[in-house]
Scaffold this active site. Structure first.
Site, PDB file in Angstrom:
ATOM      1  N   ARG A  45       0.813  -1.223   0.000  1.00  0.00           N
ATOM      2  CA  ARG A  45       0.000   0.000   0.000  1.00  0.00           C
ATOM      3  C   ARG A  45       0.846   1.272   0.000  1.00  0.00           C
ATOM      4  O   ARG A  45       0.392   2.348   0.335  1.00  0.00           O
ATOM      5  CB  ARG A  45      -0.973  -0.010   1.180  1.00  0.00           C
ATOM      6  CG  ARG A  45      -1.953  -1.176   1.041  1.00  0.00           C
ATOM      7  CD  ARG A  45      -3.050  -1.174   2.049  1.00  0.00           C
ATOM      8  NE  ARG A  45      -3.798  -2.425   2.014  1.00  0.00           N
ATOM      9  CZ  ARG A  45      -4.786  -2.703   1.158  1.00  0.00           C
ATOM     10  NH1 ARG A  45      -5.174  -1.811   0.274  1.00  0.00           N
ATOM     11  NH2 ARG A  45      -5.401  -3.869   1.200  1.00  0.00           N
ATOM     12  N   HIS A  74       3.203 -10.885  -6.136  1.00  0.00           N
ATOM     13  CA  HIS A  74       1.986 -10.129  -6.426  1.00  0.00           C
ATOM     14  C   HIS A  74       2.317  -8.649  -6.351  1.00  0.00           C
ATOM     15  O   HIS A  74       2.892  -8.192  -5.361  1.00  0.00           O
ATOM     16  CB  HIS A  74       0.878 -10.499  -5.430  1.00  0.00           C
ATOM     17  CG  HIS A  74      -0.486 -10.038  -5.838  1.00  0.00           C
ATOM     18  ND1 HIS A  74      -0.773  -8.713  -6.072  1.00  0.00           N
ATOM     19  CD2 HIS A  74      -1.634 -10.715  -6.088  1.00  0.00           C
ATOM     20  CE1 HIS A  74      -2.044  -8.612  -6.433  1.00  0.00           C
ATOM     21  NE2 HIS A  74      -2.589  -9.811  -6.465  1.00  0.00           N
ATOM     22  N   TYR A  77      -1.088  -3.126  -4.786  1.00  0.00           N
ATOM     23  CA  TYR A  77      -2.495  -2.805  -5.060  1.00  0.00           C
ATOM     24  C   TYR A  77      -2.662  -1.371  -5.578  1.00  0.00           C
ATOM     25  O   TYR A  77      -3.704  -1.031  -6.113  1.00  0.00           O
ATOM     26  CB  TYR A  77      -3.331  -2.960  -3.781  1.00  0.00           C
ATOM     27  CG  TYR A  77      -3.552  -4.391  -3.344  1.00  0.00           C
ATOM     28  CD1 TYR A  77      -3.572  -5.427  -4.265  1.00  0.00           C
ATOM     29  CD2 TYR A  77      -3.761  -4.695  -2.005  1.00  0.00           C
ATOM     30  CE1 TYR A  77      -3.784  -6.745  -3.861  1.00  0.00           C
ATOM     31  CE2 TYR A  77      -3.974  -6.002  -1.588  1.00  0.00           C
ATOM     32  CZ  TYR A  77      -3.988  -7.018  -2.515  1.00  0.00           C
ATOM     33  OH  TYR A  77      -4.200  -8.309  -2.117  1.00  0.00           O
ATOM     34  N   HIS A 114      -3.269  -6.679 -10.798  1.00  0.00           N
ATOM     35  CA  HIS A 114      -4.675  -6.394 -11.076  1.00  0.00           C
ATOM     36  C   HIS A 114      -4.692  -5.471 -12.286  1.00  0.00           C
ATOM     37  O   HIS A 114      -3.988  -4.455 -12.278  1.00  0.00           O
ATOM     38  CB  HIS A 114      -5.325  -5.721  -9.866  1.00  0.00           C
ATOM     39  CG  HIS A 114      -5.379  -6.623  -8.660  1.00  0.00           C
ATOM     40  ND1 HIS A 114      -5.799  -6.195  -7.433  1.00  0.00           N
ATOM     41  CD2 HIS A 114      -5.069  -7.929  -8.528  1.00  0.00           C
ATOM     42  CE1 HIS A 114      -5.737  -7.215  -6.577  1.00  0.00           C
ATOM     43  NE2 HIS A 114      -5.293  -8.274  -7.215  1.00  0.00           N
ATOM     44  N   GLU A 150      -4.644 -10.619 -13.539  1.00  0.00           N
ATOM     45  CA  GLU A 150      -5.534 -11.432 -12.705  1.00  0.00           C
ATOM     46  C   GLU A 150      -7.002 -11.214 -13.088  1.00  0.00           C
ATOM     47  O   GLU A 150      -7.420 -10.108 -13.393  1.00  0.00           O
ATOM     48  CB  GLU A 150      -5.307 -11.063 -11.225  1.00  0.00           C
ATOM     49  CG  GLU A 150      -6.100 -11.940 -10.278  1.00  0.00           C
ATOM     50  CD  GLU A 150      -5.686 -11.763  -8.816  1.00  0.00           C
ATOM     51  OE1 GLU A 150      -4.681 -11.088  -8.526  1.00  0.00           O
ATOM     52  OE2 GLU A 150      -6.403 -12.317  -7.965  1.00  0.00           O
ATOM     53  N   ASP A 184      -8.398 -16.372 -10.354  1.00  0.00           N
ATOM     54  CA  ASP A 184      -8.741 -16.418  -8.931  1.00  0.00           C
ATOM     55  C   ASP A 184     -10.155 -16.981  -8.805  1.00  0.00           C
ATOM     56  O   ASP A 184     -11.111 -16.415  -9.349  1.00  0.00           O
ATOM     57  CB  ASP A 184      -8.658 -14.997  -8.356  1.00  0.00           C
ATOM     58  CG  ASP A 184      -8.905 -14.954  -6.858  1.00  0.00           C
ATOM     59  OD1 ASP A 184      -9.942 -15.479  -6.406  1.00  0.00           O
ATOM     60  OD2 ASP A 184      -8.072 -14.378  -6.136  1.00  0.00           O
ATOM     61  N   HIS A 187     -12.702 -14.580  -7.347  1.00  0.00           N
ATOM     62  CA  HIS A 187     -13.021 -13.490  -8.259  1.00  0.00           C
ATOM     63  C   HIS A 187     -13.934 -13.933  -9.410  1.00  0.00           C
ATOM     64  O   HIS A 187     -14.915 -13.264  -9.707  1.00  0.00           O
ATOM     65  CB  HIS A 187     -11.741 -12.871  -8.836  1.00  0.00           C
ATOM     66  CG  HIS A 187     -10.860 -12.249  -7.785  1.00  0.00           C
ATOM     67  ND1 HIS A 187      -9.612 -11.749  -8.068  1.00  0.00           N
ATOM     68  CD2 HIS A 187     -11.055 -12.038  -6.463  1.00  0.00           C
ATOM     69  CE1 HIS A 187      -9.068 -11.268  -6.948  1.00  0.00           C
ATOM     70  NE2 HIS A 187      -9.925 -11.435  -5.966  1.00  0.00           N
ATOM     71  N   HIS A 221      -5.349 -18.833  -8.113  1.00  0.00           N
ATOM     72  CA  HIS A 221      -5.597 -18.506  -6.712  1.00  0.00           C
ATOM     73  C   HIS A 221      -6.797 -19.322  -6.253  1.00  0.00           C
ATOM     74  O   HIS A 221      -7.878 -19.214  -6.841  1.00  0.00           O
ATOM     75  CB  HIS A 221      -5.911 -17.015  -6.535  1.00  0.00           C
ATOM     76  CG  HIS A 221      -4.710 -16.134  -6.632  1.00  0.00           C
ATOM     77  ND1 HIS A 221      -4.807 -14.793  -6.908  1.00  0.00           N
ATOM     78  CD2 HIS A 221      -3.394 -16.403  -6.456  1.00  0.00           C
ATOM     79  CE1 HIS A 221      -3.586 -14.274  -6.910  1.00  0.00           C
ATOM     80  NE2 HIS A 221      -2.718 -15.217  -6.643  1.00  0.00           N
ATOM     81  N   ASP A 234     -15.457  -8.621  -3.900  1.00  0.00           N
ATOM     82  CA  ASP A 234     -14.246  -9.404  -3.678  1.00  0.00           C
ATOM     83  C   ASP A 234     -13.990  -9.589  -2.183  1.00  0.00           C
ATOM     84  O   ASP A 234     -13.404  -8.733  -1.543  1.00  0.00           O
ATOM     85  CB  ASP A 234     -13.081  -8.657  -4.360  1.00  0.00           C
ATOM     86  CG  ASP A 234     -11.759  -9.387  -4.217  1.00  0.00           C
ATOM     87  OD1 ASP A 234     -11.744 -10.510  -3.675  1.00  0.00           O
ATOM     88  OD2 ASP A 234     -10.733  -8.825  -4.657  1.00  0.00           O
ATOM     89  N   HIS A 236     -12.557 -12.691   0.215  1.00  0.00           N
ATOM     90  CA  HIS A 236     -12.044 -14.060   0.306  1.00  0.00           C
ATOM     91  C   HIS A 236     -12.538 -14.729   1.587  1.00  0.00           C
ATOM     92  O   HIS A 236     -12.763 -14.078   2.595  1.00  0.00           O
ATOM     93  CB  HIS A 236     -10.520 -14.065   0.290  1.00  0.00           C
ATOM     94  CG  HIS A 236      -9.943 -13.501  -0.967  1.00  0.00           C
ATOM     95  ND1 HIS A 236      -8.621 -13.603  -1.300  1.00  0.00           N
ATOM     96  CD2 HIS A 236     -10.528 -12.825  -1.995  1.00  0.00           C
ATOM     97  CE1 HIS A 236      -8.409 -13.024  -2.463  1.00  0.00           C
ATOM     98  NE2 HIS A 236      -9.546 -12.531  -2.901  1.00  0.00           N
ATOM     99  N   GLU A 266      -5.131 -17.551  -0.862  1.00  0.00           N
ATOM    100  CA  GLU A 266      -5.100 -16.185  -0.301  1.00  0.00           C
ATOM    101  C   GLU A 266      -6.273 -16.078   0.662  1.00  0.00           C
ATOM    102  O   GLU A 266      -7.064 -15.141   0.618  1.00  0.00           O
ATOM    103  CB  GLU A 266      -5.273 -15.138  -1.402  1.00  0.00           C
ATOM    104  CG  GLU A 266      -4.127 -15.017  -2.374  1.00  0.00           C
ATOM    105  CD  GLU A 266      -4.458 -14.041  -3.495  1.00  0.00           C
ATOM    106  OE1 GLU A 266      -5.618 -14.046  -3.972  1.00  0.00           O
ATOM    107  OE2 GLU A 266      -3.573 -13.278  -3.879  1.00  0.00           O
TER     108      GLU A 266
END
Ligand SMILES: [Zn+2]
Ligand SMILES: [Zn+2]
Length: 290
Positions: A45, A74, A77, A114, A150, A184, A187, A221, A234, A236, A266
């Site tokens: 982040r 990964h 974000y 992403h 993704e 994913d 997703h 994923h 989204d 998880h 994840e």
């Protein structure tokens, strides 16, 4: 012999924290019998990449050889290649270049990203900006690391919720061998794809293959979803909770066509490593012994 008690013939693992250094993720993964591990290269982040030492890089590579764990990264974000804001676009490109360079230094073959959000601009323009930026990045430097787009749940103006959107990005990318896809399960389910029955699963895979191509599916994923199919949200969930059935996961886990593909959890870490151990145990039980 308890053949079902290890993942020796498949790449199965979890997303691991890099606190204590990149190599720690591999050591933690090794501790719970992972054969693959996904990491963030830095605080995901924050824009800035902390100074990295050659010692840290060597330590990761040594641990990689010792543990024989397949590493996957990964991306941050914050990166949004579809942003209509010039400043964010520039920051995103620079940040992605830094991460790709680091992946090459660490011998990490895949960087998952992403695709981006189009915000107040059109879907078409968003998709176009993503492929233009990727083209520019790989034209400048021929990174070894392959970028994986993704599949997304489709929250807000997030792009990549349909195979068609990903297909459209991929179609306009010049360096075809440098880009792949990460699917994913949470997703795609949230985005409206069903795979509970074998028929639904085969249909999903057939659709993916005809629009994107199974040969560029590089990582999966394995996550359950708190929200319903078609919710576009989204969230998880642990494998035994959530709206996706265990049977649905077994299709992905036991498909011979996907056997070589790293499969990474994840799922929530509310009990730390114990959460991962429990979810991995469910995978072990779902794998058909053969
Ligand atoms: Zn992701
Ligand atoms: Zn997600």
């Amino acid at each position: 012999m308890h053949a079902h008690n290890c993942f020796c013939n498949q790449l199965i693992g979890v997303h691991m924290s890099i606190s204590g250094g990149w190599h720690q993720a591999l050591l933690q993964g090794n501790k719970i019998q992972c054969t693959t591990v996904q990491i963030f290269l830095k605080n995901n982040r924050q824009w800035n990449v902390p100074k990295t030492s050659t010692t840290e890089i060597e330590l990761f590579k040594e641990t990689h050889v010792k543990t024989n764990i397949f590493p996957v990264a990964h991306a941050s974000y914050l990166i949004n290649l579809a942003s209509p804001k010039k400043e964010i676009e520039q920051l995103s490109i620079q940040s992605l270049k830094n991460e790709l360079k680091l992946c090459d230094q660490l011998n990490i073959p895949y960087l998952i990203i992403h695709p981006g959000s189009h915000l107040d601009d059109s879907v078409e323009n968003g998709l176009m900006r993503i492929s233009q930026s990727i083209n520019k990045i790989y034209e400048e430097t021929n990174y070894n690391c392959i970028l994986l787009l993704e599949t997304m749940a489709g929250q807000g103006t997030t792009l990549g919720k349909t195979f068609e959107q990903l297909g459209q990005i991929l179609h306009t990318i010049n360096q075809k061998n440098k880009v792949g896809v990460c699917l994913d399960t949470c997703h795609v389910f949230a985005a409206g794809y069903k795979f509970n029955t074998l028929l639904e699963y085969n249909t999903l895979l057939h659709t993916f293959n005809s629009i994107i191509g199974l040969e560029i599916l590089k990582v999966i994923h394995i996550n359950n979803s708190q929200k319903e199919c078609g919710s576009f949200i989204d969230r998880h969930e642990h494998l035994h909770k959530g709206k996706i059935s265990l049977e649905a996961f077994s299709h992905f886990l036991n498909d011979q066509k996907l056997k070589h593909i790293p499969k990474i959890l994840e799922t929530p870490k509310d009990q730390g490593l114990m959460s991962d151990i429990k979810n991995l145990e469910i995978i072990k039980n779902l794998l058909i012994k053969n």
